[in-house]
Design an enzyme around this catalytic site. Structure first.
Site, PDB file in Angstrom:
ATOM      1  N   GLY A   1     -10.593  -4.070   7.359  1.00 36.85           N
ATOM      2  CA  GLY A   1     -10.442  -4.111   8.812  1.00 36.85           C
ATOM      3  C   GLY A   1     -11.041  -5.345   9.474  1.00 36.85           C
TER       4      GLY A   1
ATOM      5  CG  ASP B   1      -9.141   3.250  -4.358  1.00 39.00           C
ATOM      6  OD1 ASP B   1     -10.210   3.639  -4.899  1.00 39.00           O
ATOM      7  OD2 ASP B   1      -9.082   2.879  -3.172  1.00 39.00           O
TER       8      ASP B   1
ATOM      9  CB  SER C   1      -0.889   0.010   1.247  1.00 34.25           C
ATOM     10  OG  SER C   1      -0.085   0.236   2.402  1.00 34.25           O
TER      11      SER C   1
ATOM     12  CG  ASN D   1      -6.733  -7.257  -2.294  1.00 42.28           C
ATOM     13  OD1 ASN D   1      -6.450  -8.041  -3.194  1.00 42.28           O
ATOM     14  ND2 ASN D   1      -6.685  -5.944  -2.451  1.00 42.28           N
TER      15      ASN D   1
ATOM     16  CG  ASP E   1      -3.003  -5.359   5.472  1.00 45.32           C
ATOM     17  OD1 ASP E   1      -2.249  -5.926   6.279  1.00 45.32           O
ATOM     18  OD2 ASP E   1      -2.868  -4.163   5.181  1.00 45.32           O
ATOM     19  CB  THR E   2      -7.506  -7.362   8.638  1.00 41.79           C
ATOM     20  OG1 THR E   2      -7.747  -6.046   8.151  1.00 41.79           O
ATOM     21  CG2 THR E   2      -7.981  -7.464  10.069  1.00 41.79           C
TER      22      THR E   2
ATOM     23  N   GLY F   1     -10.983  -6.294   1.218  1.00 42.66           N
ATOM     24  CA  GLY F   1     -11.612  -6.471   2.531  1.00 42.66           C
ATOM     25  C   GLY F   1     -12.026  -7.916   2.757  1.00 42.66           C
TER      26      GLY F   1
ATOM     27  CG  ASP G   1      -3.808  -2.800  -1.641  1.00 42.54           C
ATOM     28  OD1 ASP G   1      -4.756  -2.975  -2.431  1.00 42.54           O
ATOM     29  OD2 ASP G   1      -3.929  -2.890  -0.399  1.00 42.54           O
TER      30      ASP G   1
HETATM   31  P1  13P Z   1      -8.665  -6.739   4.893  1.00 41.52           P
HETATM   32  O1  13P Z   1      -8.688  -5.526   5.776  1.00 41.52           O
HETATM   33  O2  13P Z   1      -9.947  -7.484   4.966  1.00 41.52           O
HETATM   34  O3  13P Z   1      -7.489  -7.619   5.147  1.00 41.52           O
HETATM   35  O4  13P Z   1      -8.542  -6.212   3.375  1.00 41.52           O
HETATM   36  C1  13P Z   1      -7.298  -5.909   2.831  1.00 41.52           C
HETATM   37  C2  13P Z   1      -7.405  -5.211   1.519  1.00 41.52           C
HETATM   38  O5  13P Z   1      -8.446  -5.119   0.895  1.00 41.52           O
HETATM   39  C3  13P Z   1      -6.168  -4.642   0.978  1.00 41.52           C
HETATM   40  O6  13P Z   1      -6.405  -3.918  -0.190  1.00 41.52           O
HETATM   41  O1  G3H Z   2      -6.758  -1.946   2.079  1.00 43.26           O
HETATM   42  C1  G3H Z   2      -5.872  -1.427   2.738  1.00 43.26           C
HETATM   43  C2  G3H Z   2      -4.735  -2.239   3.216  1.00 43.26           C
HETATM   44  O2  G3H Z   2      -5.117  -2.990   4.335  1.00 43.26           O
HETATM   45  C3  G3H Z   2      -3.550  -1.371   3.477  1.00 43.26           C
HETATM   46  O3  G3H Z   2      -3.749  -0.580   4.599  1.00 43.26           O
HETATM   47  O4  G3H Z   2      -3.150   1.741   3.905  1.00 43.26           O
HETATM   48  O5  G3H Z   2      -3.070   1.028   6.309  1.00 43.26           O
HETATM   49  O6  G3H Z   2      -1.363   0.201   4.686  1.00 43.26           O
HETATM   50  P1  G3H Z   2      -2.781   0.686   4.893  1.00 43.26           P
HETATM   51 ZN    ZN Z   3      -8.342  -2.978  -0.188  1.00 41.37          ZN
END
Ligand code: 13P
Ligand code: G3H
Ligand code: ZN
Length: 306
Positions: A181, A104, A50, A253, A255-256, A211, A82
């Site tokens: 999140g 985006d 990101s 995707n 991340d969380t 997400g 991202d």
């Molecule tokens: P999560 O917060 O569900 O992990 O989504 C991550 C995401 O969409 C990164 O672009």
């Molecule tokens: O969708 C967003 C990703 O989880 C990246 O989050 O912008 O806090 O690095 P960030």
């Molecule tokens: Zn995202």
């Protein structure tokens, strides 16, 4: 092997009816966890960064880590920007060897989103880099919005068709009911599958689910056990995710889940042994926790041995 085109990975997934995991990195531990996990399951993988992560570690560091590790492994690894919001970051990513970028502009009016996205496509395609864009918006958790307000954020399938034709993007992220999140749903997780089906029919390109973290019971239980406040957290169930893949999602995707696993791993060791101060003994278990998340996700997405 050298980094592989994200478009190639996703078009193969689209034809094969599976999805490829796109995992966000913030540091070396995450890069290793993702690539090692994918290697153990012989799966293609997308490493994504990101703008915030680029600010945190620098673009050269991000590219250097991913590229050098990718070169040592036998699986296809792609490198993706991202949620690119700033023109400069998108150009930087293209110039520094990313194999795809997301532009985006989903928070802008439709015509502006088209204009900005098209501009990025023109530059990126000349450099052999593929492009993802988003239509509709991903709100915060369900608590923040009424049902009608959430509905208004979802993608319009007719608009998705024109958007793809007008911009020439390679993959589309349609808003179909997820959010970023750890607090995505109040009750059971759900997605607008009718909408997803229509978007796929009308666009016929690889689709991306943002997400998509599972925030599953095991993860929450471990996190809470080691002191992270996550009561009431809820993500996307594996069944719903499998169905989304069947209906045309090809990039998922996460991340969380990685963030939770990383922090739980660190808290575990620090709580269990107050004599530890070697960073490798603290970050090693965190890396192992993240690798398990990566492998669980890959199994659900169906990209093992692909
Ligand atoms: P999560 O917060 O569900 O992990 O989504 C991550 C995401 O969409 C990164 O672009
Ligand atoms: O969708 C967003 C990703 O989880 C990246 O989050 O912008 O806090 O690095 P960030
Ligand atoms: Zn995202």
């Amino acid at each position: 092997m050298a980094l592989v085109s994200t478009k190639e990975i996703l078009e193969k997934a689209d034809k094969g009816g599976y999805a490829v995991g796109a995992f966000n990195i913030n540091n070396m531990e995450t890069v290793i966890a993702i690539i090692d996990g994918a290697v153990e399951l012989n799966s293609p993988v997308i490493v994504e960064v990101s703008e915030g992560a680029i600010r945190y570690m620098g673009i050269k560091m991000a590219v250097g880590m991913v590229k050098s590790l990718a070169e040592e492994v036998p699986i296809p690894v792609a490198l993706h920007l991202d949620h690119g919001k700033r023109w400069d970051t998108v150009i930087d990513a293209i110039e520094n060897g990313f194999t795809s970028v997301m532009i985006d502009a989903s928070d802008k009016p439709y015509n502006d989103n088209v204009e900005i996205t098209k501009k990025v496509v023109d530059v990126a395609h000349k450099a052999g880099v593929s492009v993802e864009a988003e239509l509709g918006r991903l709100p915060g958790s369900e608590d923040e919005l009424s049902v009608e307000e959430r509905e208004a954020f979802l993608v319009d399938p007719e608009q998705a068709e024109s958007f793809v034709a007008q911009t020439g993007i390679d993959f589309l992220a349609p808003a179909i009911g997820t959010s970023h999140g750890a607090f995505k749903f109040k009750g059971e997780s759900k997605l607008d599958f009718e909408r997803l089906k229509l978007v796929k029919e009308k666009t016929q390109i690889p689709l991306v689910l943002h997400g998509a973290s599972s925030v599953n019971e095991n993860l929450i239980e471990t996190a809470i056990k080691y002191g992270i406040e996550l009561q009431g957290a809820r993500g996307l169930s594996d069944d719903i995710l499998r169905r989304a893949v069947r209906e045309g999602i090809n990039k998922v995707n996460t991340d969380t889940d990685l963030r939770i696993a990383f922090t739980a791993g660190i808290r575990k060791i620090l709580l269990e042994d107050s004599r530890v101060f070697d960073p490798r003994k603290i970050l090693g278990p965190a890396r192992d926790f993240m690798k398990e998340v990566v492998k669980e996700r890959i199994e659900v997405l169906g990209s093992v041995n692909k």
